[in-house]
Structure formats: structure tokens, C-alpha cells
Design an enzyme around this catalytic site. Structure first.
Site: not given
Ligand code: FE2
Length: 348
Positions: A208-209, A212, A237, A261-262
């Protein structure tokens, strides 16, 4: 030498045809009745058959299906009376290859047998070819599938390695994605999702990240609050992550989880301001678990929170940030884990 079975009740006609066939180089078996013929067929490997339509007992028409069942590729020729075209047609329908009318023209007979035997050969060849093709296609399909799965595994492993490398740089982030992945999968299971969906959510948690990677290190590692500009940069991101994954078609659903997801349940999240159930369930789960993980691990600006307390704090976010159903499932999972730890801590 091709073996031909001649079924004819008239002795004179049978002897004449038999002699002719032998002269032409065939090995000849003879039968007077249909029952004798079936018996011979069971015991001998016969390639061609001349079958009289008018036989005592079972007639030729009724024998054809039984014969075809015993020897599906037999070169079967019917011998019919001049006035019996209907029977001949019926026999052809049932699987005979040709018919000859009596009295039999011997030159015609030889050609007809040769034609029927060639036809038999062609049918057998095409059957073998079909069989071979079928097997070949099955083998190749399995190979391609295996290769594809292998590539999928490798690309996933590479991406996970990338996430690990990213997290290794920041002591506060170490293990974050792995924990989010496991917890998200458990929450999805608590919501009775299918095994396949649970695994997609797990993969989404791992990745998910990943976006970044595209965020400047000075912003990523900044101690203290971010400026608006920096915060906007960090928000990128989710878009960068979905772009990194976009060539991987087998991760189609996972890409949606990463991108969303945000998002927030009330529609004020980013990047697309999706609301409610329009946000993919995997994204709602991963988003909630990510908040839980941030609360329950130490960060530069906070002490880590007790799991039960973190869940209670998160209750304030239900309906605004969090999907109520996801929150319920998360609370249930955390409650179960806390109970297990409590049992483990009890003296035996
Ligand atoms: Fe995130």
C-alpha cells in the site's frame, strides 16, 4: 495384408467374392449370419467389412450400429439389392462408408474397398492428430500458466523487497507493511470475504505504501509537522504507488486498494474523494488498519498505544474516516488478539 470380413448368406455369391478378394491380396474371413460376423469381429482385428443387408436373423441394417460400436473406424461396405436404396441410405446414416448393389461388379468392388480403406486410414490419422493436438495444447497451457504464475510471484517478491528496503531506512516504519498486510487479511476474514479476496487484501497491505519511493527523503524522514506543500507531496504516494503497479495486470484489484487507502468514508479523503462503498473494501480495510498500526507502534511524536485503547480512540473516526462495518471487524480482531495474549500471560 488387410483383413476383410465378408458377411453373405448366399454361398455362391460368398465364394465368388471371397476368391476375388483373395486374388486382390486381401486376407478374407467369411460369415453367413450377423451373429457369426459379430463373433468374428470380437476375435479378429479386421480393417474392412462387406455386409449383406438381407441376412437371416438380424439383418444388416440392425447390425451396423453394433459393428460400429465394436470397431468405430471399420471400412464398412453394404451389399444391397438393386431395389433397396432406402436400406442403403439408412446404413450410411448409421456409420457404413459405402454401398454396392447386387450383382456386384468386381472391378467396382475393388475400387470401393480401396476407397473405404483410405477413408478409414484418414479418419484414424485425423483422430490421432486431434488427440495429439489436444494433449499438446493441454501441456503447453499448463506450462504457460506455470510460467505466468512464476513471473507473478517474482514481480510480487521484487516489489515486496522494494517496500522492505524503503521501510528499513526508517526505524519507525520497519515492519509496518507486513503488519498491515497480516492484520488487513485477518479483518477481511472476519468480514467473511472469500479466500481469494483475503489474499488480495494481504497483497494490498504489503504494497500500500510502495509509492513512498517517489517521495523526497527530506519530507519522508522529517521530524515534526509538515507544511501544506510537504503534505501535498506526501499525498502523492497513493498515485505514484498505483502508477508503479499499473503494468501488473494480475494486481488489478490491488492497485485500487493502493490508490484508495487514504479515501475517507465521508468522501473527504484523497486522491479521488470517493465516499462510502464506492471505495474498494480492501482500501477501506487497509486504511483502517494503517491508522491502528500507526497508533500502536512508537513514532517520533507519540508513545505507542495499548491495542484496546487504540481501538477505543478510533471509534471517534467511525462514519467520517472509517467504514462502520470495517471498524466493527477490526475491533473484533483486536479484542480476540488481546484475549489470546491475556490467556498466554496467565500462569499455568
Ligand atoms: Fe499510505
Amino acid at each position: 495384408m488387410p483383413k476383410v470380413l465378408l458377411v453373405e448368406d448366399n454361398e455362391e455369391s460368398r465364394d465368388g467374392l471371397s476368391r476375388h478378394l483373395k486374388r486382390k491380396g486381401y486376407e478374407v474371413l467369411t460369415a453367413e449370419t450377423g451373429e457369426d460376423a459379430v463373433e468374428l469381429l470380437r476375435r479378429h482385428k479386421v480393417t474392412g467389412m462387406l455386409l449383406d443387408v438381407n441376412l437371416p436373423g438380424t439383418n444388416g441394417i440392425d447390425l451396423v450400429p453394433r459393428i460400429v460400436e465394436l470397431e468405430p473406424h471399420l471400412a464398412l461396405l453394404m451389399l444391397t439389392a438393386v431395389n433397396d436404396a432406402t436400406s442403403a441410405a439408412l446404413c450410411m446414416q448409421r456409420g457404413a462408408m459405402d454401398y454396392l448393389t447386387k450383382p456386384i461388379d468386381l472391378a467396382h468392388l475393388s475400387r470401393a474397398i480401396q476407397r473405404a480403406l483410405q477413408q478409414r486410414r484418414a479418419r484414424l490419422d485425423s483422430q490421432h492428430l486431434n488427440q495429439w493436438l489436444k494433449e499438446e495444447v493441454a501441456v503447453r497451457t499448463a506450462e504457460v500458466q506455470f510460467e505466468r504464475q512464476n513471473l507473478e510471484r517474482i514481480s510480487l517478491a521484487t516489489l515486496e523487497a522494494l517496500v522492505n528496503a524503503l521501510e528499513a531506512k526508517d526505524p519507525y516504519l520497519r515492519g509496518h507493511s507486513a503488519r498491515v498486510a497480516d492484520m488487513s487479511a485477518t479483518v477481511a476474514a472476519a468480514m467473511h470475504r472469500s479466500d481469494e479476496e483475503i489474499e488480495l487484501v494481504r497483497t494490498g497491505g504489503r504494497l500500500h505504501d510502495i509509492g513512498k519511493i517517489g517521495i523526497r527523503e527530506d519530507v519522508l524522514g522529517k521530524q515534526g509537522p509538515l507544511t501544506d506543500r510537504e503534505y501535498d507531496h506526501v499525498k502523492q504516494h497513493v498515485v505514484v504507488g498505483s502508477q508503479i503497479l499499473s503494468p501488473l495486470v494480475h494486481l488489478k484489484h490491488v492497485i485500487g486498494f493502493v490508490r484508495s487507502h487514504h479515501e475517507r468514508w465521508d468522501g473527504t479523503g484523497y486522491p479521488d474523494r470517493l465516499a462510502g462503498e464506492v471505495i474498494p473494501l480492501g482500501a477501506r480495510i487497509i486504511g483502517a488498519v494503517e491508522i491502528y498500526d500507526a497508533l500502536t507502534t512508537s513514532r517520533p511524536y507519540q508513545e505507542k498505544m495499548d491495542p484496546q485503547l487504540a481501538v477505543e480512540r478510533m471509534r471517534d473516526l467511525v462514519g467520517t474516516v472509517l467504514d462502520p462495518a470495517v471498524y466493527e471487524a477490526l475491533a473484533e480482531v483486536v479484542g480476540r488478539r488481546v484475549a489470546l495474549v491475556f490467556l498466554d500471560d496467565q500462569p499455568a
